[in-house]
Design a protein around this motif. Structure first.
Motif, PDB file in Angstrom:
ATOM      1  N   VAL A 209       7.810  12.915  -5.229  1.00 43.78           N
ATOM      2  CA  VAL A 209       6.669  13.378  -6.017  1.00 43.78           C
ATOM      3  C   VAL A 209       5.673  14.127  -5.142  1.00 43.78           C
ATOM      4  CG1 VAL A 209       4.668  12.626  -7.366  1.00 43.78           C
ATOM      5  CG2 VAL A 209       6.896  11.578  -7.776  1.00 43.78           C
ATOM      6  N   LEU A 210       5.346  13.548  -3.987  1.00 45.57           N
ATOM      7  CA  LEU A 210       4.361  14.177  -3.103  1.00 45.57           C
ATOM      8  C   LEU A 210       4.873  15.500  -2.550  1.00 45.57           C
ATOM      9  CD1 LEU A 210       3.201  10.968  -1.215  1.00 45.57           C
ATOM     10  CD2 LEU A 210       1.767  12.376  -2.705  1.00 45.57           C
ATOM     11  N   THR A 211       6.165  15.549  -2.218  1.00 47.25           N
ATOM     12  CA  THR A 211       6.726  16.778  -1.655  1.00 47.25           C
ATOM     13  C   THR A 211       6.813  17.874  -2.700  1.00 47.25           C
ATOM     14  OG1 THR A 211       8.053  15.458  -0.113  1.00 47.25           O
ATOM     15  CG2 THR A 211       8.711  17.752  -0.418  1.00 47.25           C
ATOM     16  N   TYR A 212       7.339  17.536  -3.872  1.00 46.36           N
ATOM     17  CA  TYR A 212       7.593  18.551  -4.897  1.00 46.36           C
ATOM     18  C   TYR A 212       6.318  18.933  -5.653  1.00 46.36           C
ATOM     19  CZ  TYR A 212      10.397  21.107  -8.313  1.00 46.36           C
ATOM     20  OH  TYR A 212      10.963  22.098  -9.091  1.00 46.36           O
ATOM     21  N   ALA A 213       5.562  17.926  -6.088  1.00 49.61           N
ATOM     22  CA  ALA A 213       4.352  18.213  -6.861  1.00 49.61           C
ATOM     23  C   ALA A 213       3.183  18.580  -5.952  1.00 49.61           C
ATOM     24  CB  ALA A 213       3.985  17.018  -7.729  1.00 49.61           C
ATOM     25  N   GLY A 214       3.173  18.064  -4.708  1.00 52.98           N
ATOM     26  CA  GLY A 214       2.080  18.362  -3.795  1.00 52.98           C
ATOM     27  C   GLY A 214       2.361  19.524  -2.874  1.00 52.98           C
ATOM     28  N   SER A 215       3.635  19.996  -2.875  1.00 50.49           N
ATOM     29  CA  SER A 215       4.045  21.167  -2.085  1.00 50.49           C
ATOM     30  C   SER A 215       3.713  21.008  -0.597  1.00 50.49           C
ATOM     31  CB  SER A 215       3.395  22.441  -2.641  1.00 50.49           C
ATOM     32  OG  SER A 215       3.793  22.656  -3.971  1.00 50.49           O
ATOM     33  N   VAL A 216       4.079  19.855  -0.038  1.00 54.00           N
ATOM     34  CA  VAL A 216       3.822  19.614   1.379  1.00 54.00           C
ATOM     35  C   VAL A 216       4.937  18.720   1.929  1.00 54.00           C
ATOM     36  CG1 VAL A 216       2.367  17.578   0.921  1.00 54.00           C
ATOM     37  CG2 VAL A 216       2.061  18.851   3.043  1.00 54.00           C
ATOM     38  N   PRO A 217       5.400  18.960   3.170  1.00 54.67           N
ATOM     39  CA  PRO A 217       6.381  18.059   3.775  1.00 54.67           C
ATOM     40  C   PRO A 217       5.795  16.656   3.929  1.00 54.67           C
ATOM     41  CG  PRO A 217       6.191  20.102   5.026  1.00 54.67           C
ATOM     42  CD  PRO A 217       5.069  20.097   4.044  1.00 54.67           C
ATOM     43  N   VAL A 218       6.603  15.635   3.690  1.00 52.97           N
ATOM     44  CA  VAL A 218       6.132  14.251   3.744  1.00 52.97           C
ATOM     45  C   VAL A 218       6.882  13.492   4.836  1.00 52.97           C
ATOM     46  CG1 VAL A 218       5.986  12.068   2.494  1.00 52.97           C
ATOM     47  CG2 VAL A 218       5.432  14.210   1.318  1.00 52.97           C
ATOM     48  N   VAL A 219       6.124  12.890   5.741  1.00 50.87           N
ATOM     49  CA  VAL A 219       6.671  12.023   6.786  1.00 50.87           C
ATOM     50  C   VAL A 219       6.730  10.612   6.209  1.00 50.87           C
ATOM     51  CG1 VAL A 219       6.368  11.130   9.124  1.00 50.87           C
ATOM     52  CG2 VAL A 219       5.656  13.473   8.572  1.00 50.87           C
ATOM     53  N   LYS A 220       7.914   9.998   6.213  1.00 51.25           N
ATOM     54  CA  LYS A 220       8.118   8.714   5.538  1.00 51.25           C
ATOM     55  C   LYS A 220       8.240   7.585   6.562  1.00 51.25           C
ATOM     56  CE  LYS A 220      11.320  11.207   3.694  1.00 51.25           C
ATOM     57  NZ  LYS A 220      10.695  12.540   3.712  1.00 51.25           N
ATOM     58  N   VAL A 221       7.323   6.621   6.457  1.00 53.38           N
ATOM     59  CA  VAL A 221       7.288   5.480   7.369  1.00 53.38           C
ATOM     60  C   VAL A 221       7.118   4.207   6.554  1.00 53.38           C
ATOM     61  CG1 VAL A 221       6.083   4.381   9.293  1.00 53.38           C
ATOM     62  CG2 VAL A 221       6.288   6.876   9.226  1.00 53.38           C
ATOM     63  N   GLY A 222       7.980   3.232   6.776  1.00 53.52           N
ATOM     64  CA  GLY A 222       7.889   1.972   6.055  1.00 53.52           C
ATOM     65  C   GLY A 222       7.109   0.922   6.830  1.00 53.52           C
ATOM     66  N   ARG A 223       6.346   0.115   6.091  1.00 55.00           N
ATOM     67  CA  ARG A 223       5.749  -1.103   6.656  1.00 55.00           C
ATOM     68  C   ARG A 223       6.822  -2.183   6.552  1.00 55.00           C
ATOM     69  NH1 ARG A 223      -0.212  -2.614   6.246  1.00 55.00           N
ATOM     70  NH2 ARG A 223       0.621  -4.692   5.907  1.00 55.00           N
ATOM     71  N   LEU A 224       7.836  -2.079   7.379  1.00 55.98           N
ATOM     72  CA  LEU A 224       8.957  -3.012   7.263  1.00 55.98           C
ATOM     73  C   LEU A 224       9.733  -3.099   8.563  1.00 55.98           C
ATOM     74  CD1 LEU A 224      11.216  -0.664   6.916  1.00 55.98           C
ATOM     75  CD2 LEU A 224      10.845  -0.994   4.495  1.00 55.98           C
ATOM     76  N   ALA A 225      10.661  -4.073   8.593  1.00 54.38           N
ATOM     77  CA  ALA A 225      11.462  -4.357   9.790  1.00 54.38           C
ATOM     78  C   ALA A 225      10.569  -4.744  10.964  1.00 54.38           C
ATOM     79  CB  ALA A 225      12.352  -3.175  10.145  1.00 54.38           C
ATOM     80  N   GLY A 226       9.554  -5.565  10.689  1.00 56.68           N
ATOM     81  CA  GLY A 226       8.663  -6.016  11.753  1.00 56.68           C
ATOM     82  C   GLY A 226       7.306  -6.505  11.295  1.00 56.68           C
ATOM     83  N   GLN A 227       6.972  -6.300   9.989  1.00 58.65           N
ATOM     84  CA  GLN A 227       5.648  -6.660   9.505  1.00 58.65           C
ATOM     85  C   GLN A 227       5.621  -8.141   9.087  1.00 58.65           C
ATOM     86  OE1 GLN A 227       2.960  -5.195   9.879  1.00 58.65           O
ATOM     87  NE2 GLN A 227       1.609  -6.324   8.539  1.00 58.65           N
ATOM     88  N   TYR A 228       5.766  -8.996  10.090  1.00 56.97           N
ATOM     89  CA  TYR A 228       5.890 -10.432   9.842  1.00 56.97           C
ATOM     90  C   TYR A 228       4.709 -11.254  10.340  1.00 56.97           C
ATOM     91  CZ  TYR A 228      10.806  -9.802   8.541  1.00 56.97           C
ATOM     92  OH  TYR A 228      11.966  -9.431   7.903  1.00 56.97           O
ATOM     93  N   ALA A 229       3.707 -10.623  10.922  1.00 58.97           N
ATOM     94  CA  ALA A 229       2.550 -11.354  11.451  1.00 58.97           C
ATOM     95  C   ALA A 229       1.272 -10.799  10.835  1.00 58.97           C
ATOM     96  CB  ALA A 229       2.492 -11.249  12.973  1.00 58.97           C
ATOM     97  N   LYS A 230       0.340 -11.693  10.519  1.00 57.75           N
ATOM     98  CA  LYS A 230      -0.900 -11.286   9.861  1.00 57.75           C
ATOM     99  C   LYS A 230      -2.108 -11.899  10.558  1.00 57.75           C
ATOM    100  CE  LYS A 230      -1.414  -9.349   6.589  1.00 57.75           C
ATOM    101  NZ  LYS A 230      -1.642  -7.893   6.380  1.00 57.75           N
ATOM    102  N   PRO A 231      -3.165 -11.098  10.777  1.00 59.34           N
ATOM    103  CA  PRO A 231      -4.425 -11.670  11.257  1.00 59.34           C
ATOM    104  C   PRO A 231      -5.102 -12.447  10.135  1.00 59.34           C
ATOM    105  CG  PRO A 231      -4.723  -9.358  10.747  1.00 59.34           C
ATOM    106  CD  PRO A 231      -3.269  -9.652  10.539  1.00 59.34           C
ATOM    107  N   ARG A 232      -5.890 -13.426  10.465  1.00 58.55           N
ATOM    108  CA  ARG A 232      -6.584 -14.218   9.458  1.00 58.55           C
ATOM    109  C   ARG A 232      -8.055 -14.366   9.820  1.00 58.55           C
ATOM    110  NH1 ARG A 232      -2.826 -15.940   5.739  1.00 58.55           N
ATOM    111  NH2 ARG A 232      -4.673 -15.627   4.459  1.00 58.55           N
ATOM    112  N   SER A 233      -8.896 -14.520   8.801  1.00 54.77           N
ATOM    113  CA  SER A 233     -10.333 -14.644   9.031  1.00 54.77           C
ATOM    114  C   SER A 233     -10.699 -16.028   9.564  1.00 54.77           C
ATOM    115  CB  SER A 233     -11.101 -14.359   7.741  1.00 54.77           C
ATOM    116  OG  SER A 233     -10.649 -15.197   6.693  1.00 54.77           O
ATOM    117  N   LYS A 234      -9.839 -17.040   9.294  1.00 53.23           N
ATOM    118  CA  LYS A 234     -10.085 -18.391   9.793  1.00 53.23           C
ATOM    119  C   LYS A 234      -8.800 -18.940  10.410  1.00 53.23           C
ATOM    120  CE  LYS A 234     -13.598 -19.517   6.298  1.00 53.23           C
ATOM    121  NZ  LYS A 234     -13.953 -20.440   5.178  1.00 53.23           N
ATOM    122  N   ASP A 235      -8.945 -19.790  11.410  1.00 50.55           N
ATOM    123  CA  ASP A 235      -7.786 -20.375  12.076  1.00 50.55           C
ATOM    124  C   ASP A 235      -7.138 -21.474  11.254  1.00 50.55           C
ATOM    125  OD1 ASP A 235      -7.965 -18.751  14.312  1.00 50.55           O
ATOM    126  OD2 ASP A 235      -9.269 -20.142  15.393  1.00 50.55           O
TER     127      ASP A 235
END
Length: 449
Positions: free
Chosen positions: A94-120
């Protein structure tokens, strides 16, 4: 680029948001094992992404970065990986065809297993009284189940994450090179619940236009290999220092260090201290890197981070991912962009419209309003348009499933709908219909950029 500091040196700097392991010998054993494991990604692939992000920095391409808030070990399956990839491929089309711009595709995956938290810690009321346990920090650290056993930080989980990330990357490579990502498959990406939605129907019309364009190309003898496969890269927040340090290796071609746990790694809002351990470690690696910048970030902060993380001022090396919130983006972002640009710094600007717009619904679920998410993206585009700079991309928490975690959008989800399929273990994600709707709205913004 100087030598990689040791883990001891990094922790001496003050390492924020780290697990409190109770068995140091077990941590050392796991880190030692990780150091012997093969790379999950290759240095040449990281360099390729750097060159693509350089095009984003120059205003010649747009970054689409998306995926789970927090991956789970139990969620690693062919269906889940395919569903995430599918929604990102649809959005990119959609972004490439309707937005007429090349799109670099990067997933939040294969490593997004840790999260910061506001409290311990987290406290819950039980029939036996209030119970306090360590906070859930993602499957890389501990379990989501609220028990002492599950919530104990377990270093063995880093090896589990490595294996899960390896399996995920293998699936992605198979999908993206084995025919699934072929542009001639655009219609098959629109099956199930999405096809009956308003934006699924809009997508089908766009897919039909792509079909006609490809038939024309075939008729004149063009059979471009680029139409049959897609370049897709992985990313995650570089949070647990033991894991990222163990996965940092010296490239045999260049003798330069790369974090081979993912192509693109970023520093979070809670760990971007200029003299902290995370900034120090990522300043030494050759991967393309990002930094999350929230509303408390000053222009001096951003300029100092750029000087530390990208001293050669290399285009494609550094991405600033802004996360201000819809109410603050138009007031807070202009000064940041103006002063960074005036300093001559080469950075890609990307909008994270999710983290600044989170709140607790009356039903008790953590959620986001789709309208707020879109308004922050619109504000991001408005600021860049006014300054004559390039709105380089979006960084979105999303899933390929029919979840009910964010309210609003074309489906008009309400607070009452959240309980139907709220599956995230951390932050709320856009479902596939909402993600597709976002892609069409952002494509319209791109046409005016």
């Amino acid at each position: 680029m100087s030598a990689i500091p040791s883990l001891e040196q990094l922790h001496a700097l003050g390492a924020a948001q780290q697990p409190s392991y109770d068995d140091v010998a077990e941590v050392d054993r796991v880190v030692g094992r990780l150091r012997t494991m093969p790379p999950l990604v290759f240095a040449g692939e990281c360099d390729d992404l750097t060159s693509r992000l350089a095009a984003v920095t120059r205003g010649e391409a747009f970054l689409l970065q998306g995926g789970d808030c927090a991956e789970t070990l139990a969620g690693v399956s062919a269906d889940n990986v395919r569903n995430k990839l599918r929604v990102l491929l649809q959005m990119a089309v959609v972004l490439t065809y309707a937005g007429s711009v090349p799109v670099v595709k990067v997933g939040r995956l294969a490593g997004q297993y840790a999260k910061p938290r506001s409290k311990d810690t987290e406290t819950r009321t039980t029939p036996e009284g209030d119970v306090t346990l360590p906070a859930y920090r993602g499957d890389a650290v501990n379990g989501f189940e609220f028990t002492p056993e599950a919530r104990r930080p377990d270093p063995q989980r880093m090896l589990d994450v490595y294996n899960a990330s390896s399996a995920t990357l293998n699936l992605i490579r198979a999908f993206t090179t084995g025919g699934y990502a072929d542009l001639r498959e655009v219609h098959t990406w629109n099956t199930d619940f999405v096809s009956g939605s308003l934006f699924g129907q809009r997508y089908e019309k766009l897919a039909a236009e792509i079909d006609k364009a490809m038939q024309f190309m075939q008729a004149i003898g063009v059979d471009a290999e680029e139409l049959k496969r897609v370049d897709f890269h992985s990313s995650h927040e570089a949070l647990v220092l033991e894991y990222e340090h163990a996965m940092t290796r010296i490239d045999s071609r260049t003798q330069a260090p790369y974090d081979v746990s993912g192509h693109f790694v970023w520093i979070g809002e809670r760990t971007r201290q200029i003299d902290g351990a995370h900034v120090e470690l990522l300043s030494k690696i050759r991967n393309p890197i990002g930094v999350k910048l929230g509303p408390t970030t000053t222009a001096d902060d951003a300029i100092a981070l750029a000087a530390k993380l990208n001293p050669a001022n290399e285009a494609g090396r550094l991405t600033f991912i802004t996360r201000f919130g819809a109410q603050k983006i138009r007031d807070g972002l202009p000064d940041l962009i103006e002063k960074v640009t005036a300093s001559g710094l080469q950075v890609a600007w990307v909008c994270d419209p999710m983290h600044g717009n989170t709140f607790e619904a009356s039903s008790g679920y953590k959620t986001r309003r789709f309208d707020d998410v879109i308004d922050e993206v619109q504000g991001f585009f408005d600021v860049h348009r006014a300054l004559g700079t390039w709105p380089g991309g979006i960084h979105v928490e999303l899933t390929g499933d029919d979840v009910t975690e964010c309210i609003g959008g074309g489906e008009e989800l309400t607070d009452d709908d959240l309980a139907n399929r709220y599956e995230s273990v951390c932050d709320p994600r856009l479902n596939r219909v909402q993600s597709l709707e976002m892609a069409f709205l952002v494509a319209e913004m791109l046409r005016r950029a």
